[in-house]
Write a protein that holds these residues in place. Structure first.
Motif, PDB file in Angstrom:
ATOM      1  N   ASN A 183       0.881  -1.428   0.108  1.00  0.00           N
ATOM      2  CA  ASN A 183      -0.074   0.086  -0.044  1.00  0.00           C
ATOM      3  C   ASN A 183       0.825   1.244   0.082  1.00  0.00           C
ATOM      4  N   PHE A 184       0.765   2.105  -0.994  1.00  0.00           N
ATOM      5  CA  PHE A 184       1.541   3.145  -1.243  1.00  0.00           C
ATOM      6  C   PHE A 184       1.399   4.254   0.097  1.00  0.00           C
ATOM      7  N   PHE A 185       0.364   4.182   0.945  1.00  0.00           N
ATOM      8  CA  PHE A 185      -0.100   5.302   1.601  1.00  0.00           C
ATOM      9  C   PHE A 185       0.804   4.653   2.978  1.00  0.00           C
ATOM     10  N   VAL A 186       0.843   3.120   3.018  1.00  0.00           N
ATOM     11  CA  VAL A 186       1.466   2.890   4.343  1.00  0.00           C
ATOM     12  C   VAL A 186       2.869   3.099   4.223  1.00  0.00           C
ATOM     13  N   LEU A 187       3.382   3.039   3.289  1.00  0.00           N
ATOM     14  CA  LEU A 187       4.850   3.239   2.869  1.00  0.00           C
ATOM     15  C   LEU A 187       5.153   4.673   3.112  1.00  0.00           C
ATOM     16  N   ALA A 188       4.008   5.618   2.417  1.00  0.00           N
ATOM     17  CA  ALA A 188       4.355   7.178   2.532  1.00  0.00           C
ATOM     18  C   ALA A 188       4.495   7.352   4.262  1.00  0.00           C
ATOM     19  N   ASP A 189       3.576   6.856   5.005  1.00  0.00           N
ATOM     20  CA  ASP A 189       3.348   7.426   6.488  1.00  0.00           C
ATOM     21  C   ASP A 189       4.766   6.776   6.902  1.00  0.00           C
ATOM     22  N   VAL A 190       5.375   5.695   6.674  1.00  0.00           N
ATOM     23  CA  VAL A 190       6.473   5.186   7.313  1.00  0.00           C
ATOM     24  C   VAL A 190       7.567   6.218   7.016  1.00  0.00           C
ATOM     25  N   ALA A 191       7.664   6.566   5.679  1.00  0.00           N
ATOM     26  CA  ALA A 191       8.779   7.520   5.175  1.00  0.00           C
ATOM     27  C   ALA A 191       8.682   8.784   5.813  1.00  0.00           C
ATOM     28  N   ALA A 192       7.621   9.283   5.982  1.00  0.00           N
ATOM     29  CA  ALA A 192       7.361  10.798   6.283  1.00  0.00           C
ATOM     30  C   ALA A 192       8.151  11.369   7.295  1.00  0.00           C
ATOM     31  N   PHE A 193       8.365  10.545   8.499  1.00  0.00           N
ATOM     32  CA  PHE A 193       9.106  11.154   9.700  1.00  0.00           C
ATOM     33  C   PHE A 193      10.553  11.319   9.364  1.00  0.00           C
ATOM     34  N   PRO A 194      11.188  10.240   8.776  1.00  0.00           N
ATOM     35  CA  PRO A 194      12.729  10.344   8.707  1.00  0.00           C
ATOM     36  C   PRO A 194      13.120  11.355   7.238  1.00  0.00           C
ATOM     37  N   MET A 195      11.944  11.476   6.500  1.00  0.00           N
ATOM     38  CA  MET A 195      12.133  12.122   5.006  1.00  0.00           C
ATOM     39  C   MET A 195      12.220  13.622   5.463  1.00  0.00           C
ATOM     40  N   LEU A 196      11.362  14.258   6.654  1.00  0.00           N
ATOM     41  CA  LEU A 196      11.248  15.455   7.161  1.00  0.00           C
ATOM     42  C   LEU A 196      12.573  15.742   7.737  1.00  0.00           C
ATOM     43  N   LEU A 197      13.008  14.887   8.854  1.00  0.00           N
ATOM     44  CA  LEU A 197      14.222  15.040   9.560  1.00  0.00           C
ATOM     45  C   LEU A 197      15.438  15.239   8.611  1.00  0.00           C
ATOM     46  N   ALA A 198      15.446  14.399   7.558  1.00  0.00           N
ATOM     47  CA  ALA A 198      16.621  14.735   6.662  1.00  0.00           C
ATOM     48  C   ALA A 198      16.641  15.809   5.743  1.00  0.00           C
ATOM     49  N   LEU A 199      15.316  16.303   5.556  1.00  0.00           N
ATOM     50  CA  LEU A 199      15.334  17.638   4.855  1.00  0.00           C
ATOM     51  C   LEU A 199      15.814  18.634   5.796  1.00  0.00           C
ATOM     52  N   GLY A 200      15.293  18.703   6.901  1.00  0.00           N
ATOM     53  CA  GLY A 200      15.944  19.697   8.073  1.00  0.00           C
ATOM     54  C   GLY A 200      17.580  19.568   7.952  1.00  0.00           C
ATOM     55  N   VAL A 201      18.065  18.415   8.037  1.00  0.00           N
ATOM     56  CA  VAL A 201      19.518  18.446   8.080  1.00  0.00           C
ATOM     57  C   VAL A 201      20.262  18.834   6.781  1.00  0.00           C
ATOM     58  N   GLY A 202      19.341  18.655   5.859  1.00  0.00           N
ATOM     59  CA  GLY A 202      19.911  19.139   4.440  1.00  0.00           C
ATOM     60  C   GLY A 202      19.799  20.674   4.414  1.00  0.00           C
ATOM     61  N   ARG A 203      18.870  21.493   5.140  1.00  0.00           N
ATOM     62  CA  ARG A 203      18.774  22.938   5.079  1.00  0.00           C
ATOM     63  C   ARG A 203      20.071  23.331   5.836  1.00  0.00           C
ATOM     64  N   LEU A 204      20.549  22.728   6.711  1.00  0.00           N
ATOM     65  CA  LEU A 204      21.661  23.151   7.630  1.00  0.00           C
ATOM     66  C   LEU A 204      22.937  23.197   6.638  1.00  0.00           C
ATOM     67  N   ALA A 205      23.074  21.803   5.908  1.00  0.00           N
ATOM     68  CA  ALA A 205      23.955  21.895   4.981  1.00  0.00           C
ATOM     69  C   ALA A 205      23.882  22.970   3.886  1.00  0.00           C
ATOM     70  N   ASN A 206      22.720  23.630   3.456  1.00  0.00           N
ATOM     71  CA  ASN A 206      22.598  24.757   2.668  1.00  0.00           C
ATOM     72  C   ASN A 206      23.315  25.961   3.355  1.00  0.00           C
ATOM     73  N   PHE A 207      23.102  25.982   4.677  1.00  0.00           N
ATOM     74  CA  PHE A 207      23.686  27.088   5.332  1.00  0.00           C
ATOM     75  C   PHE A 207      25.163  27.081   5.463  1.00  0.00           C
ATOM     76  N   VAL A 208      25.651  25.776   5.483  1.00  0.00           N
ATOM     77  CA  VAL A 208      27.169  25.666   5.518  1.00  0.00           C
ATOM     78  C   VAL A 208      27.476  26.115   4.060  1.00  0.00           C
ATOM     79  N   ASN A 209      26.880  25.797   3.191  1.00  0.00           N
ATOM     80  CA  ASN A 209      27.514  26.313   1.771  1.00  0.00           C
ATOM     81  C   ASN A 209      27.149  27.601   1.425  1.00  0.00           C
ATOM     82  N   GLY A 210      26.580  28.255   2.423  1.00  0.00           N
ATOM     83  CA  GLY A 210      26.399  29.586   2.364  1.00  0.00           C
ATOM     84  C   GLY A 210      25.423  30.383   1.048  1.00  0.00           C
ATOM     85  N   GLU A 211      24.238  29.165   0.732  1.00  0.00           N
ATOM     86  CA  GLU A 211      23.393  29.419  -0.193  1.00  0.00           C
ATOM     87  C   GLU A 211      21.868  29.618   0.239  1.00  0.00           C
TER      88      GLU A 211
END
Length: 272
Positions: free
Chosen positions: A119-147
């Motif tokens: 079920n796609f939505f079962v998979l999407a529910d499982v992936a939502a939390f780690p995906m959003l956490l990783a996106l936050g870490v990615g924004r910190l990397a954007n800051f390190v890059n000065g962009e």
């Protein structure tokens, strides 16, 4: 005021450079894999093997890379229409969050189709939390890059990005990272109620919360970001409005009972 002097390269081994931005992607992949394997062993992913978890992470990585690069056409059409091969030069930078989200959804749908019975939505529910956490870490990397700099600002926490100009500006990438960490904490709460307290939310409830809140969270801080305006808003804000409308529609029309479960269950937890 602080003058940005962070090095985007952690260290180099000959011609190979290890960048903070690449490590952010690595963190997201490894943490997402750990989370999937953890819930798979807990029985939250029926008929899923460890190999399926590895395959799903690979699908999602390809999806986010392809989608985030393709959507850069919306931001820099003259660059990519003038030189279509630029889409493959990922080392030049340029990754669209909305394109990455689109790519992840397509990849998840393709994986669910391949893994018959998933079920796609079962998979999407499982992936939502780690995906959003990783996106936050990615924004910190954007800051390190000065962009992804913010608008000019003279407050005590303003930052000068010498690679951009000499003005003191909002550290927009830090704002984006912090709000994603806050929302990721909220998604972890929903995941806790679903997988550890057995609230029985309908598949899609956690995912649509991710879509709604991250869209809203992107819309507001973009007022402090340097980005061209289209009809008074940035392109990112227009895409985020689409997220808010679609996510809100599904939450209101398909998940009313889940809201009741959440509210009632939360207060029972508080009083028990």
């Amino acid at each position: 005021m602080w003058i940005h002097n962070l090095d985007p390269i952690l260290f180099s081994l000959g011609p190979v450079s290890i960048r903070w931005y690449g490590l952010a992607y690595l963190f997201g992949a490894l943490f997402g894999l750990w989370w999937l394997l953890f819930l798979q062993r807990k029985g939250e992913l029926p008929d899923f093997s460890s190999d399926d978890c590895w395959d799903l992470v690979l699908y999602l990585l390809v999806g986010i890379l392809a989608g985030s690069r393709l959507f850069m056409i919306f931001w820099q059409p003259s660059v990519y229409f003038g030189d279509p091969l630029e889409i493959f030069r990922v080392w030049h930078g340029g990754m669209s969050f909305h394109g990455g989200l689109f790519g992840i959804i397509v990849a998840g749908l393709l994986f669910a189709r391949k893994k018959k019975g998933a079920n796609f939505f079962v998979l999407a529910d499982v992936a939502a939390f780690p995906m959003l956490l990783a996106l936050g870490v990615g924004r910190l990397a954007n800051f390190v890059n000065g962009e992804l700099v913010g608008r000019i600002f003279d407050g005590p926490w303003c930052v000068v990005f010498p690679s951009y100009d000499e003005s003191c500006r909002h550290p927009w990438a830090v704002y984006a990272a912090l709000r994603r960490f806050v929302f990721a904490f909220g998604l972890f709460g929903l995941s806790y109620f679903q997988y550890f307290r057995n609230f029985g939310f309908k598949p899609g409830f956690i995912f649509w919360n991710f879509v709604f809140w991250d869209g809203l969270g992107r819309f507001v801080p973009d007022f402090w970001r340097v980005d061209p305006l289209t009809l008074g808003l940035t392109l990112g804000q227009w895409f985020s409005l689409v997220m808010v409308v679609i996510g809100g529609w599904f939450l209101l029309l398909r998940h009313k009972e889940d809201w009741k479960k959440l509210i009632n269950g939360f207060f029972k937890t508080k009083t028990s």
